[in-house]
Design an enzyme around this catalytic site. Structure first.
Site, PDB file in Angstrom:
ATOM      1  N   ARG A  68      30.716  28.706  34.611  1.00 30.44           N
ATOM      2  CA  ARG A  68      32.111  29.496  34.247  1.00 30.44           C
ATOM      3  C   ARG A  68      33.246  28.196  34.338  1.00 30.44           C
ATOM      4  O   ARG A  68      34.149  28.297  33.375  1.00 30.44           O
ATOM      5  CB  ARG A  68      32.447  30.579  35.158  1.00 30.44           C
ATOM      6  N   ARG A 127      57.831  16.273  33.869  1.00 30.05           N
ATOM      7  CA  ARG A 127      57.780  17.728  33.525  1.00 30.05           C
ATOM      8  C   ARG A 127      57.864  17.756  31.808  1.00 30.05           C
ATOM      9  O   ARG A 127      58.778  17.355  31.419  1.00 30.05           O
ATOM     10  CB  ARG A 127      58.717  18.659  33.992  1.00 30.05           C
ATOM     11  N   LYS A 160      39.655  31.474  33.969  1.00 25.91           N
ATOM     12  CA  LYS A 160      39.788  31.744  35.372  1.00 25.91           C
ATOM     13  C   LYS A 160      41.064  30.712  35.692  1.00 25.91           C
ATOM     14  O   LYS A 160      40.531  29.714  36.504  1.00 25.91           O
ATOM     15  CB  LYS A 160      38.694  31.505  36.347  1.00 25.91           C
ATOM     16  N   GLU A 196      40.299  45.599  34.907  1.00 20.91           N
ATOM     17  CA  GLU A 196      39.349  45.182  36.257  1.00 20.91           C
ATOM     18  C   GLU A 196      40.443  45.262  37.277  1.00 20.91           C
ATOM     19  O   GLU A 196      41.624  45.706  37.156  1.00 20.91           O
ATOM     20  CB  GLU A 196      39.045  43.819  35.976  1.00 20.91           C
TER      21      GLU A 196
HETATM   22  N1  PDD Z   1      38.314  36.422  42.116  1.00 21.47           N
HETATM   23  N2  PDD Z   1      38.238  39.634  37.958  1.00 21.47           N
HETATM   24  C1  PDD Z   1      39.236  39.028  38.468  1.00 21.47           C
HETATM   25  C2  PDD Z   1      40.531  39.211  37.851  1.00 21.47           C
HETATM   26  C3  PDD Z   1      38.802  37.919  39.472  1.00 21.47           C
HETATM   27  O1  PDD Z   1      39.880  37.279  40.041  1.00 21.47           O
HETATM   28  C4  PDD Z   1      37.704  37.791  40.074  1.00 21.47           C
HETATM   29  C5  PDD Z   1      37.291  36.970  41.138  1.00 21.47           C
HETATM   30  C6  PDD Z   1      36.527  38.788  39.626  1.00 21.47           C
HETATM   31  C7  PDD Z   1      35.077  38.548  39.986  1.00 21.47           C
HETATM   32  O2  PDD Z   1      34.678  37.490  39.816  1.00 21.47           O
HETATM   33  P1  PDD Z   1      33.297  36.871  40.433  1.00 21.47           P
HETATM   34  O3  PDD Z   1      32.471  37.843  40.579  1.00 21.47           O
HETATM   35  O4  PDD Z   1      33.036  35.785  39.717  1.00 21.47           O
HETATM   36  O5  PDD Z   1      33.843  36.310  41.799  1.00 21.47           O
HETATM   37  C8  PDD Z   1      36.794  39.559  38.584  1.00 21.47           C
HETATM   38  C9  PDD Z   1      38.128  35.454  42.903  1.00 21.47           C
HETATM   39  C10 PDD Z   1      37.160  35.793  44.287  1.00 21.47           C
HETATM   40  C11 PDD Z   1      39.635  35.438  43.791  1.00 21.47           C
HETATM   41  O6  PDD Z   1      40.369  35.078  43.038  1.00 21.47           O
HETATM   42  O7  PDD Z   1      39.469  35.208  44.905  1.00 21.47           O
END
Ligand code: PDD
Length: 287
Positions: free
Chosen positions: A52, A101, A151, A183
């Site tokens: 990912r 910047r 992410k 989510e």
């Molecule tokens: N967060 N959705 C969002 C918005 C997230 O930030 C996360 C994970 C998930 C779950 O993804 P995964 O199963 O790959 O951890 C779904 C991490 C844990 C964090 O920000 O700490």
């Protein structure tokens, strides 16, 4: 014990680690991250997180800082040095520090990406009291940008969501867009109706959770029915069970939604079973 962290090729005591004030993640949230959990001193779902990360970098046209094997080595070394048995490894890659910047991306030939990793020790992560009681969730509007599949470190709104939940006496928030749950602030959201596990389908609207992929695979292997479709808060309030998944929470039952009791108000059998299977299988496959 002083924590050892990793910054751009060096293992350092945390107070010696430095990042430029011109780093693009500091100025523009121009960075991506991963959180990998550690159980029994080993990494859970490392491969999924590495894949990912590569995708997030590609989507943002960001250079890859090092190979997957090198990343694995750094993860393992930090876990070893810091003596982590249960906890997390946080990784962040940014577009680097061009020395000024500017909205325009710096030339990757002259500006190297920044790579930072650190551990968080969390004894009792798997045997969490919250998992035995379940958590309370509120619903809030989802006002994040349209590429939640990447992410990025743009976590201000999820962070505000957690604060809204705290203020309301709850533990977390589920975000809602056009009437449907996207989510949780840092997790994927599910409901259970009868024998069916329902969770939103993958798209740019949500993060493609690594825990989600594993949990749905285990559910299907255990002959449970999975339906990938959107659901509303009203449907969730009527559900038999609800839960969330993430690398740090694994499978976490939800027992209250906007002050309405979900199911019996205690962790349901499907969520509990999935948590057990997930922990058992993940421990077996940990590296
Ligand atoms: N967060 N959705 C969002 C918005 C997230 O930030 C996360 C994970 C998930 C779950 O993804 P995964 O199963 O790959 O951890 C779904 C991490 C844990 C964090 O920000 O700490």
């Amino acid at each position: 014990m002083t924590r050892t962290v990793y910054v751009n090729g060096e293992y350092l005591p945390e107070h010696e680690a430095k990042i430029s004030i011109f780093d693009r993640a500091f100025l523009m949230a121009d960075g991506v991250y991963e959180v990998t959990s550690v159980l029994d001193g080993k990494l859970i779902d490392f491969d999924g997180h590495a894949v990912r990360l590569e995708r997030s970098l590609k989507e943002l046209d960001m250079p890859t800082p090092c190979s997957k094997d090198e990343l694995l080595e750094i993860h393992r070394e930090l876990v070893r040095i810091n003596g982590i048995e249960e906890g997390l490894v946080y990784l962040q890659v940014t577009r680097g520090a061009p020395g000024d910047r500017d909205f325009v991306f710096p030339d990757p030939e002259t500006t190297e990406p920044t790579l930072v990793l650190f551990t968080q020790n969390k004894p009792g992560l798997a045997d969490s009291p919250a998992a035995k009681e379940g958590i309370k969730v509120i619903s809030i509007e989802d006002v994040r940008w349209g590429r939640r599949d990447i992410k990025t470190v743009q976590l201000l709104y999820p962070s505000m969501g957690k604060m809204m939940a705290k203020k309301a006496g709850a533990d977390d928030a589920w975000m809602v867009e056009d009437g449907f749950v996207t989510e949780g602030t840092s997790n994927n959201a599910y409901i259970v109706k009868g024998s069916k596990i329902i969770t939103r389908a993958l798209s740019n609207d949500i993060l493609h959770g690594i825990t989600r992929a594993a949990v749905l695979r285990f559910a299907r292997e255990a002959q449970m029915q999975v339906e990938e479709r959107s659901f509303t808060i009203d449907e969730a309030k009527e559900a038999d069970e609800a839960f969330v998944t993430s690398a740090s929470a694994f499978v976490m039952p939800v027992v209250e939604l906007d002050s309405v009791t979900v199911g019996t108000g205690t962790p349901g059998p499907v969520a509990q079973r999935l948590r057990e299977i997930y922990l058992e299988e993940s421990r077996k496959a940990a590296i």
